[in-house]
Scaffold this motif. Structure first.
Motif, PDB file in Angstrom:
ATOM      1  N   ASN A  29      17.141  15.751  -2.720  1.00  0.00           N
ATOM      2  CA  ASN A  29      18.055  15.398  -3.797  1.00  0.00           C
ATOM      3  C   ASN A  29      17.233  14.785  -4.922  1.00  0.00           C
ATOM      4  OD1 ASN A  29      20.027  14.469  -5.504  1.00  0.00           O
ATOM      5  ND2 ASN A  29      21.096  13.250  -3.992  1.00  0.00           N
ATOM      6  N   ASN A  30      17.071  15.533  -6.019  1.00  0.00           N
ATOM      7  CA  ASN A  30      16.313  15.081  -7.165  1.00  0.00           C
ATOM      8  C   ASN A  30      17.266  14.445  -8.171  1.00  0.00           C
ATOM      9  OD1 ASN A  30      14.162  14.739  -8.980  1.00  0.00           O
ATOM     10  ND2 ASN A  30      14.603  16.696  -9.944  1.00  0.00           N
ATOM     11  N   VAL A  31      17.024  13.181  -8.504  1.00  0.00           N
ATOM     12  CA  VAL A  31      17.857  12.453  -9.454  1.00  0.00           C
ATOM     13  C   VAL A  31      17.030  12.200 -10.705  1.00  0.00           C
ATOM     14  CG1 VAL A  31      19.259  10.403  -9.869  1.00  0.00           C
ATOM     15  CG2 VAL A  31      19.027  11.304  -7.549  1.00  0.00           C
ATOM     16  N   HIS A  32      17.548  12.635 -11.867  1.00  0.00           N
ATOM     17  CA  HIS A  32      16.841  12.467 -13.139  1.00  0.00           C
ATOM     18  C   HIS A  32      17.721  11.652 -14.083  1.00  0.00           C
ATOM     19  CE1 HIS A  32      13.916  13.508 -16.210  1.00  0.00           C
ATOM     20  NE2 HIS A  32      14.937  13.687 -17.029  1.00  0.00           N
ATOM     21  N   PHE A  33      17.154  10.640 -14.724  1.00  0.00           N
ATOM     22  CA  PHE A  33      17.888   9.746 -15.617  1.00  0.00           C
ATOM     23  C   PHE A  33      17.320   9.813 -17.031  1.00  0.00           C
ATOM     24  CE2 PHE A  33      17.931   5.611 -17.756  1.00  0.00           C
ATOM     25  CZ  PHE A  33      19.289   5.411 -17.873  1.00  0.00           C
ATOM     26  N   THR A  34      18.206   9.837 -18.028  1.00  0.00           N
ATOM     27  CA  THR A  34      17.803   9.804 -19.432  1.00  0.00           C
ATOM     28  C   THR A  34      18.742   8.877 -20.185  1.00  0.00           C
ATOM     29  OG1 THR A  34      17.146  12.125 -19.284  1.00  0.00           O
ATOM     30  CG2 THR A  34      17.348  11.214 -21.486  1.00  0.00           C
ATOM     31  N   ASP A  35      18.174   8.029 -21.090  1.00  0.00           N
ATOM     32  CA  ASP A  35      19.042   7.228 -21.943  1.00  0.00           C
ATOM     33  C   ASP A  35      19.155   7.874 -23.319  1.00  0.00           C
ATOM     34  OD1 ASP A  35      16.878   6.470 -23.536  1.00  0.00           O
ATOM     35  OD2 ASP A  35      16.704   4.479 -22.686  1.00  0.00           O
ATOM     36  N   SER A  36      20.097   7.389 -24.152  1.00  0.00           N
ATOM     37  CA  SER A  36      20.412   8.042 -25.421  1.00  0.00           C
ATOM     38  C   SER A  36      19.287   7.968 -26.442  1.00  0.00           C
ATOM     39  CB  SER A  36      21.686   7.439 -26.023  1.00  0.00           C
ATOM     40  OG  SER A  36      21.511   6.042 -26.203  1.00  0.00           O
ATOM     41  N   GLN A  37      18.442   6.968 -26.388  1.00  0.00           N
ATOM     42  CA  GLN A  37      17.336   6.865 -27.333  1.00  0.00           C
ATOM     43  C   GLN A  37      16.106   7.649 -26.888  1.00  0.00           C
ATOM     44  OE1 GLN A  37      19.012   3.929 -26.335  1.00  0.00           O
ATOM     45  NE2 GLN A  37      20.284   4.073 -28.173  1.00  0.00           N
ATOM     46  N   GLY A  38      16.136   8.175 -25.709  1.00  0.00           N
ATOM     47  CA  GLY A  38      14.987   8.914 -25.199  1.00  0.00           C
ATOM     48  C   GLY A  38      13.839   8.010 -24.793  1.00  0.00           C
ATOM     49  N   SER A  39      14.076   6.690 -24.848  1.00  0.00           N
ATOM     50  CA  SER A  39      13.003   5.756 -24.491  1.00  0.00           C
ATOM     51  C   SER A  39      12.796   5.681 -22.978  1.00  0.00           C
ATOM     52  CB  SER A  39      13.310   4.362 -25.045  1.00  0.00           C
ATOM     53  OG  SER A  39      14.526   3.885 -24.497  1.00  0.00           O
ATOM     54  N   SER A  40      13.778   6.144 -22.223  1.00  0.00           N
ATOM     55  CA  SER A  40      13.647   6.108 -20.775  1.00  0.00           C
ATOM     56  C   SER A  40      14.076   7.449 -20.203  1.00  0.00           C
ATOM     57  CB  SER A  40      14.509   4.989 -20.190  1.00  0.00           C
ATOM     58  OG  SER A  40      14.395   4.987 -18.797  1.00  0.00           O
ATOM     59  N   THR A  41      13.117   8.201 -19.738  1.00  0.00           N
ATOM     60  CA  THR A  41      13.387   9.444 -19.033  1.00  0.00           C
ATOM     61  C   THR A  41      12.570   9.388 -17.755  1.00  0.00           C
ATOM     62  OG1 THR A  41      13.711  10.676 -21.070  1.00  0.00           O
ATOM     63  CG2 THR A  41      13.177  11.963 -19.124  1.00  0.00           C
ATOM     64  N   ARG A  42      13.248   9.348 -16.637  1.00  0.00           N
ATOM     65  CA  ARG A  42      12.503   9.220 -15.395  1.00  0.00           C
ATOM     66  C   ARG A  42      13.293   9.811 -14.233  1.00  0.00           C
ATOM     67  NH1 ARG A  42      14.360   3.876 -16.584  1.00  0.00           N
ATOM     68  NH2 ARG A  42      15.768   3.124 -14.981  1.00  0.00           N
ATOM     69  N   THR A  43      12.559  10.060 -13.181  1.00  0.00           N
ATOM     70  CA  THR A  43      13.165  10.492 -11.934  1.00  0.00           C
ATOM     71  C   THR A  43      13.116   9.313 -10.980  1.00  0.00           C
ATOM     72  OG1 THR A  43      12.462  12.752 -12.285  1.00  0.00           O
ATOM     73  CG2 THR A  43      12.972  12.140 -10.030  1.00  0.00           C
ATOM     74  N   TYR A  44      14.243   8.964 -10.418  1.00  0.00           N
ATOM     75  CA  TYR A  44      14.278   7.844  -9.487  1.00  0.00           C
ATOM     76  C   TYR A  44      15.394   8.067  -8.469  1.00  0.00           C
ATOM     77  CZ  TYR A  44      18.455   5.965 -11.695  1.00  0.00           C
ATOM     78  OH  TYR A  44      19.728   5.796 -12.157  1.00  0.00           O
ATOM     79  N   GLY A  45      15.285   7.410  -7.349  1.00  0.00           N
ATOM     80  CA  GLY A  45      16.302   7.530  -6.320  1.00  0.00           C
ATOM     81  C   GLY A  45      16.301   8.877  -5.620  1.00  0.00           C
ATOM     82  N   SER A  46      15.313   9.705  -5.897  1.00  0.00           N
ATOM     83  CA  SER A  46      15.234  11.011  -5.240  1.00  0.00           C
ATOM     84  C   SER A  46      14.886  10.812  -3.776  1.00  0.00           C
ATOM     85  CB  SER A  46      14.188  11.885  -5.919  1.00  0.00           C
ATOM     86  OG  SER A  46      14.526  12.073  -7.270  1.00  0.00           O
ATOM     87  N   THR A  47      15.458  11.652  -2.925  1.00  0.00           N
ATOM     88  CA  THR A  47      15.266  11.456  -1.490  1.00  0.00           C
ATOM     89  C   THR A  47      15.425  12.773  -0.733  1.00  0.00           C
ATOM     90  OG1 THR A  47      15.991  10.158   0.411  1.00  0.00           O
ATOM     91  CG2 THR A  47      17.698  10.890  -1.086  1.00  0.00           C
ATOM     92  N   THR A  48      14.906  12.770   0.485  1.00  0.00           N
ATOM     93  CA  THR A  48      15.082  13.879   1.408  1.00  0.00           C
ATOM     94  C   THR A  48      16.022  13.422   2.512  1.00  0.00           C
ATOM     95  OG1 THR A  48      12.839  14.617   0.993  1.00  0.00           O
ATOM     96  CG2 THR A  48      13.895  15.474   2.955  1.00  0.00           C
ATOM     97  N   GLY A  49      16.865  14.321   2.984  1.00  0.00           N
ATOM     98  CA  GLY A  49      17.760  13.934   4.059  1.00  0.00           C
ATOM     99  C   GLY A  49      18.388  15.119   4.765  1.00  0.00           C
ATOM    100  N   PHE A  50      19.001  14.821   5.909  1.00  0.00           N
ATOM    101  CA  PHE A  50      19.731  15.806   6.692  1.00  0.00           C
ATOM    102  C   PHE A  50      21.222  15.645   6.434  1.00  0.00           C
ATOM    103  CE2 PHE A  50      15.887  15.815   9.288  1.00  0.00           C
ATOM    104  CZ  PHE A  50      15.760  17.169   9.550  1.00  0.00           C
ATOM    105  N   SER A  51      21.949  16.726   6.519  1.00  0.00           N
ATOM    106  CA  SER A  51      23.407  16.655   6.458  1.00  0.00           C
ATOM    107  C   SER A  51      23.975  17.724   7.386  1.00  0.00           C
ATOM    108  CB  SER A  51      23.915  16.850   5.031  1.00  0.00           C
ATOM    109  OG  SER A  51      23.596  18.131   4.550  1.00  0.00           O
ATOM    110  N   ILE A  52      25.234  17.554   7.747  1.00  0.00           N
ATOM    111  CA  ILE A  52      25.927  18.538   8.570  1.00  0.00           C
ATOM    112  C   ILE A  52      27.093  19.101   7.771  1.00  0.00           C
ATOM    113  CG2 ILE A  52      25.242  17.494  10.750  1.00  0.00           C
ATOM    114  CD1 ILE A  52      28.040  16.276  10.924  1.00  0.00           C
ATOM    115  N   PHE A  53      27.536  20.286   8.140  1.00  0.00           N
ATOM    116  CA  PHE A  53      28.658  20.910   7.453  1.00  0.00           C
ATOM    117  C   PHE A  53      29.416  21.819   8.405  1.00  0.00           C
ATOM    118  CE2 PHE A  53      24.870  23.473   6.814  1.00  0.00           C
ATOM    119  CZ  PHE A  53      25.293  24.747   7.147  1.00  0.00           C
ATOM    120  N   VAL A  54      30.679  22.046   8.097  1.00  0.00           N
ATOM    121  CA  VAL A  54      31.516  23.026   8.784  1.00  0.00           C
ATOM    122  C   VAL A  54      32.247  23.806   7.710  1.00  0.00           C
ATOM    123  CG1 VAL A  54      31.828  21.709  10.913  1.00  0.00           C
ATOM    124  CG2 VAL A  54      33.454  21.432   9.056  1.00  0.00           C
ATOM    125  N   GLY A  55      32.552  25.052   8.000  1.00  0.00           N
ATOM    126  CA  GLY A  55      33.231  25.846   6.991  1.00  0.00           C
ATOM    127  C   GLY A  55      33.850  27.102   7.544  1.00  0.00           C
TER     128      GLY A  55
END
Length: 185
Positions: A129-155
């Protein structure tokens, strides 16, 4: 992290190419060894956002291929891509988060169900899960909180035409539930 994704991708490609010549013997009319399915969906309910802002719909794209017959079912391997944005506007500023989920998933499809045109399945996914953050002035553009994980599903998928159907899937991806269209070939 990159090494794990690369190894899983290599495993998937080797499995896919080595089984191309395998007999497409039928297990059921709905899902057989050698079946390919591409699904596109819209998510309902997601924890990938906050309160008070605007957000895009959660969009997912999935591919899978039936590889092995196992008891009363077929095991498939595939890929998952999910995307969602969330934007918060304050006084004189705005923040935007972009979530991209890339995953490898395996599922077990029950083929002995006696309901025509129905494909029921459940499985697991390893995703980044890649999380990318940008503010309105462009002074802060970074990737943070990105993580790898397992999940289950049914369908389940219901084919209203020979190769076209609708699906509903519950489990964590880009949303808690996904609905959409599936194309079987």
């Amino acid at each position: 992290m990159k090494k794990q994704i690369l190894l899983l991708s290599a495993f998937f490609l080797i499995s896919f190419t080595s089984l191309q010549a395998q007999d497409k013997s039928k297990v059921s009319d709905e899902y057989i060894v050698g079946t390919n399915v591409v699904s596109a969906g819209i998510g309902l309910g997601s924890s990938l956002a906050g309160y008070g802002g605007t957000q895009s719909p959660a969009i997912s794209l999935q591919y899978e291929r039936g590889l092995w017959q196992a008891g009363p079912g077929v095991i498939s391997l595939g890929a998952y891509l999910g995307f969602k944005t969330y934007k918060y506007n304050g006084e004189g500023y705005s923040w935007k988060w972009t979530y991209t989920i890339i995953g490898v998933r395996g599922a077990y499809h029950l083929t002995q169900i006696k309901v025509k045109n129905l494909d029921l399945y459940g499985g697991v996914m390893l995703a980044y899960n890649n999380v990318h953050f940008t503010d309105s002035q462009g002074s802060s553009t970074r990737t943070y909180g990105s993580t790898t994980g397992f999940s289950i599903f049914v369908g389940g998928r219901y084919y209203f035409a020979q190769n076209i159907g609708v699906f509903l899937e519950l489990g964590y991806g880009v949303a808690n539930a996904n609905v959409g269209l599936s194309l079987k070939f």
